[in-house]
Design a protein around this motif. Structure first.
Motif, mmCIF file in Angstrom:
data_model
loop_
_atom_site.group_PDB
_atom_site.id
_atom_site.type_symbol
_atom_site.label_atom_id
_atom_site.label_comp_id
_atom_site.label_asym_id
_atom_site.label_seq_id
_atom_site.Cartn_x
_atom_site.Cartn_y
_atom_site.Cartn_z
ATOM 1 N N MET A 1 0.844 -1.194 0.000
ATOM 2 C CA MET A 1 0.000 0.000 0.000
ATOM 3 C C MET A 1 0.877 1.241 0.000
ATOM 4 N N SER A 2 0.399 2.317 -0.579
ATOM 5 C CA SER A 2 1.158 3.550 -0.668
ATOM 6 C C SER A 2 1.382 4.149 0.715
ATOM 7 N N GLU A 3 2.371 5.018 0.809
ATOM 8 C CA GLU A 3 2.718 5.631 2.086
ATOM 9 C C GLU A 3 1.814 6.820 2.382
ATOM 10 N N THR A 4 1.344 6.900 3.618
ATOM 11 C CA THR A 4 0.506 8.003 4.066
ATOM 12 C C THR A 4 1.389 9.128 4.586
ATOM 13 N N THR A 5 1.112 10.360 4.166
ATOM 14 C CA THR A 5 1.825 11.518 4.699
ATOM 15 C C THR A 5 0.916 12.230 5.694
ATOM 16 N N THR A 6 1.487 12.695 6.808
ATOM 17 C CA THR A 6 0.701 13.343 7.852
ATOM 18 C C THR A 6 1.405 14.612 8.323
ATOM 19 N N GLN A 7 0.623 15.548 8.865
ATOM 20 C CA GLN A 7 1.202 16.778 9.388
ATOM 21 C C GLN A 7 0.193 17.473 10.300
ATOM 22 N N THR A 8 0.719 18.303 11.203
ATOM 23 C CA THR A 8 -0.094 19.144 12.074
ATOM 24 C C THR A 8 0.411 20.570 11.965
ATOM 25 N N TYR A 9 -0.522 21.528 11.982
ATOM 26 C CA TYR A 9 -0.151 22.938 11.815
ATOM 27 C C TYR A 9 -1.052 23.782 12.711
ATOM 28 N N ARG A 10 -0.461 24.752 13.416
ATOM 29 C CA ARG A 10 -1.213 25.641 14.299
ATOM 30 C C ARG A 10 -1.260 27.040 13.708
ATOM 31 N N VAL A 11 -2.462 27.620 13.656
ATOM 32 C CA VAL A 11 -2.661 28.964 13.136
ATOM 33 C C VAL A 11 -3.170 29.848 14.271
ATOM 34 N N GLY A 12 -2.474 30.921 14.573
ATOM 35 C CA GLY A 12 -2.939 31.852 15.582
ATOM 36 C C GLY A 12 -3.954 32.822 14.989
ATOM 37 N N VAL A 13 -5.160 32.839 15.557
ATOM 38 C CA VAL A 13 -6.206 33.742 15.078
ATOM 39 C C VAL A 13 -6.250 34.992 15.943
ATOM 40 N N THR A 14 -6.391 34.807 17.266
ATOM 41 C CA THR A 14 -6.308 35.894 18.236
ATOM 42 C C THR A 14 -5.474 35.391 19.415
ATOM 43 N N ASP A 15 -5.338 36.227 20.445
ATOM 44 C CA ASP A 15 -4.542 35.819 21.605
ATOM 45 C C ASP A 15 -5.108 34.584 22.285
ATOM 46 N N ASP A 16 -6.426 34.413 22.226
ATOM 47 C CA ASP A 16 -7.044 33.276 22.904
ATOM 48 C C ASP A 16 -7.746 32.319 21.949
ATOM 49 N N ASP A 17 -7.369 32.365 20.689
ATOM 50 C CA ASP A 17 -8.034 31.506 19.701
ATOM 51 C C ASP A 17 -7.017 31.018 18.678
ATOM 52 N N ASP A 18 -6.761 29.719 18.683
ATOM 53 C CA ASP A 18 -5.902 29.086 17.684
ATOM 54 C C ASP A 18 -6.713 28.066 16.897
ATOM 55 N N VAL A 19 -6.310 27.878 15.643
ATOM 56 C CA VAL A 19 -6.848 26.799 14.824
ATOM 57 C C VAL A 19 -5.727 25.787 14.625
ATOM 58 N N ILE A 20 -5.979 24.546 15.011
ATOM 59 C CA ILE A 20 -4.990 23.480 14.871
ATOM 60 C C ILE A 20 -5.504 22.510 13.814
ATOM 61 N N LEU A 21 -4.708 22.318 12.785
ATOM 62 C CA LEU A 21 -5.095 21.450 11.678
ATOM 63 C C LEU A 21 -4.252 20.176 11.702
ATOM 64 N N HIS A 22 -4.910 19.060 11.571
ATOM 65 C CA HIS A 22 -4.243 17.760 11.435
ATOM 66 C C HIS A 22 -4.670 17.182 10.092
ATOM 67 N N TRP A 23 -3.726 16.729 9.303
ATOM 68 C CA TRP A 23 -4.131 16.163 8.018
ATOM 69 C C TRP A 23 -3.282 14.964 7.632
ATOM 70 N N ALA A 24 -3.860 14.174 6.743
ATOM 71 C CA ALA A 24 -3.184 13.007 6.187
ATOM 72 C C ALA A 24 -3.595 12.870 4.737
ATOM 73 N N ALA A 25 -2.687 12.359 3.914
ATOM 74 C CA ALA A 25 -2.948 12.231 2.478
ATOM 75 C C ALA A 25 -2.316 10.953 1.954
ATOM 76 N N ILE A 26 -2.929 10.403 0.913
ATOM 77 C CA ILE A 26 -2.402 9.182 0.307
ATOM 78 C C ILE A 26 -2.872 9.093 -1.139
ATOM 79 N N THR A 27 -2.079 8.457 -1.981
ATOM 80 C CA THR A 27 -2.487 8.168 -3.361
ATOM 81 C C THR A 27 -2.013 6.773 -3.724
ATOM 82 N N ASP A 28 -2.803 6.090 -4.545
ATOM 83 C CA ASP A 28 -2.491 4.716 -4.917
ATOM 84 C C ASP A 28 -2.922 4.487 -6.363
ATOM 85 N N THR A 29 -2.137 3.720 -7.093
ATOM 86 C CA THR A 29 -2.434 3.442 -8.499
ATOM 87 C C THR A 29 -3.701 2.625 -8.659
ATOM 88 N N GLY A 30 -4.049 1.822 -7.649
ATOM 89 C CA GLY A 30 -5.207 0.934 -7.775
ATOM 90 C C GLY A 30 -4.825 -0.371 -8.448
#
Length: 281
Positions: A1-30
């Motif tokens: 099976m193809s390799e899954t790539t993953t990452q986490t990223y934090r975005v500061g919106v205000t002093d008391d509000d952050d958006v934290i994104l977690h993602w994963a991606a994969i592609t396969d020929t089938g």
């Protein structure tokens, strides 16, 4: 099976509000394709899938050229609708001038979302050309955010075809818009609020050929971790036939404060799943 790539990223919106994104991606020929004509980009703030088409190496050229041009605007830190459209114009020129582009039908779909922090309140913006899709799981309900640019969708929209008849239709693979056509039509865009707990699925039709919307919803509920969810969906798509290249990205949103409530959200719900009418597949 193809390799899954993953990452986490934090975005500061205000002093008391952050958006934290977690993602994963994969592609396969089938199981049935000799090469993979899909490509993807999953790098903050842009998450997109491109599904190429065209004889010889045309599909790969189209999808990879498009992703390469979009990578440039991510690297330059200027992801917006205007820069995306400029990148797509350059990609069309790249595709046309490539020495291995021999098929007039060469092109690629493009779909995904980008995080737009240019306004006081951040938002997601979805973009779409073709029949690859963006789904959103919000409050345990799955919504198809994008509308397919396809002959079948036009027939459904005009009332000449039911959604149940679409899967077996002889024109089910015929799309009406693509990147690579002689005259580029801009993507369709939709603004979406940034809510805690949201999860996006961005995928080529290699996934939706093998998994129903109920199936996608089922795996999202079973696996809250994006990496586990993409692996489970890919495994199911391959087990169900893997007739096409399969590519998917899952983005999970956490918001620590100041979020818009789900009750106030106005995201367009284009095709909401009625849980009572079916079971996951």
């Amino acid at each position: 099976m193809s390799e899954t790539t993953t990452q986490t990223y934090r975005v500061g919106v205000t002093d008391d509000d952050d958006v934290i994104l977690h993602w994963a991606a994969i592609t396969d020929t089938g199981h049935r394709r000799d090469n993979n004509q899909d490509a993807y980009l999953a790098e903050f703030p842009l998450f997109v899938v491109a599904d190429g088409m065209g004889g010889h190496a045309g599909g790969e050229i189209a999808s990879q050229s498009t992703i390469a041009r979009l990578q440039e605007i991510v690297d330059g830190g200027t992801v917006a609708t205007a820069t995306i459209e400029k990148a797509l114009e350059l990609a069309v020129a790249d595709i046309a001038s490539h020495p291995d582009t021999t098929d007039e039908g060469t092109g690629t779909t493009l779909t995904g979302v980008f995080f737009d922090a240019a306004m006081d309140e951040p938002r997601w913006v979805s973009l779409n050309i073709g029949d690859s899709r963006v789904y959103l799981l919000r409050d345990e309900r799955l919504v198809q955010v994008t509308t397919d640019h396809s002959v079948v969708q036009e027939l459904i929209s005009s009332g000449r075809l039911s959604p149940e008849e679409a899967d077996g239709h002889p024109y089910s693979n015929v799309i009406t818009r693509a990147v690579g056509a002689s005259e580029l039509t801009p993507p369709d865009y939709l603004g979406i609020e940034v809510l805690d707990g949201d999860r996006f699925v961005i995928c080529s039709d290699g996934l939706t050929k093998e998994l129903t919307d109920y199936g996608i919803q089922h795996f999202l509920r079973e696996e809250s971790d994006p990496a586990k969810a993409v692996d489970a969906m890919l495994a199911a798509a391959l087990e169900n036939g893997g007739r096409d290249n399969v590519t998917l990205i899952i983005v999970k949103v956490e918001r620590t404060g100041g979020a818009v409530s789900a009750d106030d959200a106005e995201t367009a719900k284009i095709s909401t799943i009625d849980e009572s009418s079916s079971t996951p597949e």
